[in-house]
Design a protein around this motif. Sequence first.
Motif, PDB file in Angstrom:
ATOM      1  N   VAL A  79      47.395  64.433  12.259  1.00 17.12           N
ATOM      2  CA  VAL A  79      48.815  64.478  11.926  1.00 17.12           C
ATOM      3  C   VAL A  79      49.345  66.046  12.743  1.00 17.12           C
ATOM      4  CG1 VAL A  79      50.390  64.598  10.088  1.00 17.12           C
ATOM      5  CG2 VAL A  79      48.534  62.972  10.232  1.00 17.12           C
ATOM      6  N   ILE A  89      51.624  69.187  12.874  1.00 18.91           N
ATOM      7  CA  ILE A  89      52.505  70.031  11.890  1.00 18.91           C
ATOM      8  C   ILE A  89      52.706  71.112  12.870  1.00 18.91           C
ATOM      9  CG2 ILE A  89      51.187  69.439   9.759  1.00 18.91           C
ATOM     10  CD1 ILE A  89      49.601  72.213  10.199  1.00 18.91           C
ATOM     11  N   CYS A 100      47.069  70.340  14.201  1.00 21.10           N
ATOM     12  CA  CYS A 100      46.699  69.460  13.480  1.00 21.10           C
ATOM     13  C   CYS A 100      46.726  69.684  11.898  1.00 21.10           C
ATOM     14  CB  CYS A 100      45.309  68.740  13.748  1.00 21.10           C
ATOM     15  SG  CYS A 100      45.202  68.100  15.442  1.00 21.10           S
ATOM     16  N   LYS A 101      47.246  68.901  11.025  1.00 19.47           N
ATOM     17  CA  LYS A 101      47.002  69.126   9.617  1.00 19.47           C
ATOM     18  C   LYS A 101      45.584  69.127   9.285  1.00 19.47           C
ATOM     19  CE  LYS A 101      50.051  67.351   5.676  1.00 19.47           C
ATOM     20  NZ  LYS A 101      50.814  66.367   5.417  1.00 19.47           N
ATOM     21  N   VAL A 119      46.534  65.081   4.386  1.00 20.68           N
ATOM     22  CA  VAL A 119      47.123  64.164   5.045  1.00 20.68           C
ATOM     23  C   VAL A 119      47.541  63.256   3.771  1.00 20.68           C
ATOM     24  CG1 VAL A 119      46.981  62.370   6.519  1.00 20.68           C
ATOM     25  CG2 VAL A 119      46.034  64.479   7.044  1.00 20.68           C
ATOM     26  N   LYS A 120      48.687  62.514   4.030  1.00 20.76           N
ATOM     27  CA  LYS A 120      49.280  61.483   3.004  1.00 20.76           C
ATOM     28  C   LYS A 120      49.645  60.398   3.906  1.00 20.76           C
ATOM     29  CE  LYS A 120      50.980  65.154  -0.027  1.00 20.76           C
ATOM     30  NZ  LYS A 120      49.842  64.958  -0.896  1.00 20.76           N
ATOM     31  N   ASP A 134      52.443  58.855   3.678  1.00 21.36           N
ATOM     32  CA  ASP A 134      53.695  59.213   4.614  1.00 21.36           C
ATOM     33  C   ASP A 134      53.618  59.571   6.030  1.00 21.36           C
ATOM     34  OD1 ASP A 134      55.199  57.809   2.658  1.00 21.36           O
ATOM     35  OD2 ASP A 134      55.897  59.863   1.740  1.00 21.36           O
ATOM     36  N   ASP A 135      52.553  60.351   6.303  1.00 20.22           N
ATOM     37  CA  ASP A 135      52.582  61.010   7.600  1.00 20.22           C
ATOM     38  C   ASP A 135      52.397  59.893   8.435  1.00 20.22           C
ATOM     39  OD1 ASP A 135      52.421  63.630   6.756  1.00 20.22           O
ATOM     40  OD2 ASP A 135      50.244  63.678   6.253  1.00 20.22           O
ATOM     41  N   PHE A 136      51.891  58.587   8.336  1.00 20.00           N
ATOM     42  CA  PHE A 136      51.774  57.322   9.094  1.00 20.00           C
ATOM     43  C   PHE A 136      52.722  56.432   9.038  1.00 20.00           C
ATOM     44  CE2 PHE A 136      47.724  59.105   7.967  1.00 20.00           C
ATOM     45  CZ  PHE A 136      46.954  59.482   9.088  1.00 20.00           C
ATOM     46  N   PRO A 186      54.904  62.363  13.100  1.00 21.35           N
ATOM     47  CA  PRO A 186      53.824  63.393  13.300  1.00 21.35           C
ATOM     48  C   PRO A 186      52.311  62.720  13.498  1.00 21.35           C
ATOM     49  CG  PRO A 186      55.241  64.227  11.669  1.00 21.35           C
ATOM     50  CD  PRO A 186      55.710  62.881  11.963  1.00 21.35           C
ATOM     51  N   GLY A 187      52.572  61.448  12.745  1.00 20.82           N
ATOM     52  CA  GLY A 187      51.047  60.684  12.849  1.00 20.82           C
ATOM     53  C   GLY A 187      50.614  60.037  14.101  1.00 20.82           C
TER      54      GLY A 187
END
Length: 225
Positions: free
Chosen positions: A33, A35, A49-50, A55-56, A58-60, A88-89
């Motif tokens: 993800v 950042i 990369c996060k 990671v949550k 909502d990132d996807f 971002p995902g």
Amino acid sequence: MKSVHVLLAFVLFALASSLASAYDPSPLQDFCVAINDPKLGIFVNGKFCKDPNLVKPDDFFFTGLNIARNTNNQVGSNVTLVNVDLFPGLNTLGISLVRIDFAPNGGENPPHIHPRASEILFVQEGTLYVGFVTSNPNNTFFSKILHTGDAFVFPLGMIHFQVNIGKTAAVAFASLSSQNPGVITIANAVFGSMPRINPYALARAFQLDVDVVKALQAKFWTSNN
């Protein structure tokens, strides 16, 4: 011995060409993800990369592609690109998504290319005339009239376009094989570059009068993105 050197040179050239033409490399992890803060991750494929532990879901997730866009411009279309910068995902996954809104009676997504992606287009609503042109020397033109529910594919790097030939607004969605496919709109690039291309060079290339080229360059070229 000379033949061995020639063979070695050929192998090295082939390997170098392969590496040079590579894009959107396959990920070596489940996800990365994107950042913008370098203190919170590692740099991979042009993005940081996060931390996977942060990671949550909502990132996807992305929302808003159901909203019609304004097509009141010179070409009568609006392209909404959802790439890694907005989603971002998508980072390292080699895909992106586009919504294209077309005004009635000729709204057009003008001839353009994606230098880093092939594209598959799906018509959600309306009737579109679409096509692409192959590379030199044949420059073969492939076209089709698409209706609701139809799909068409545009190979990587080919000049292609879509035109709404219906009397009502049209909507299409496209998936592209890159997280950042890029776009070069032919007319904008040729006649709207900054600084301008020498009009005498364009006059020879397009077999036009120089004054015609200057008139085209004087027009206000705009993007539908």
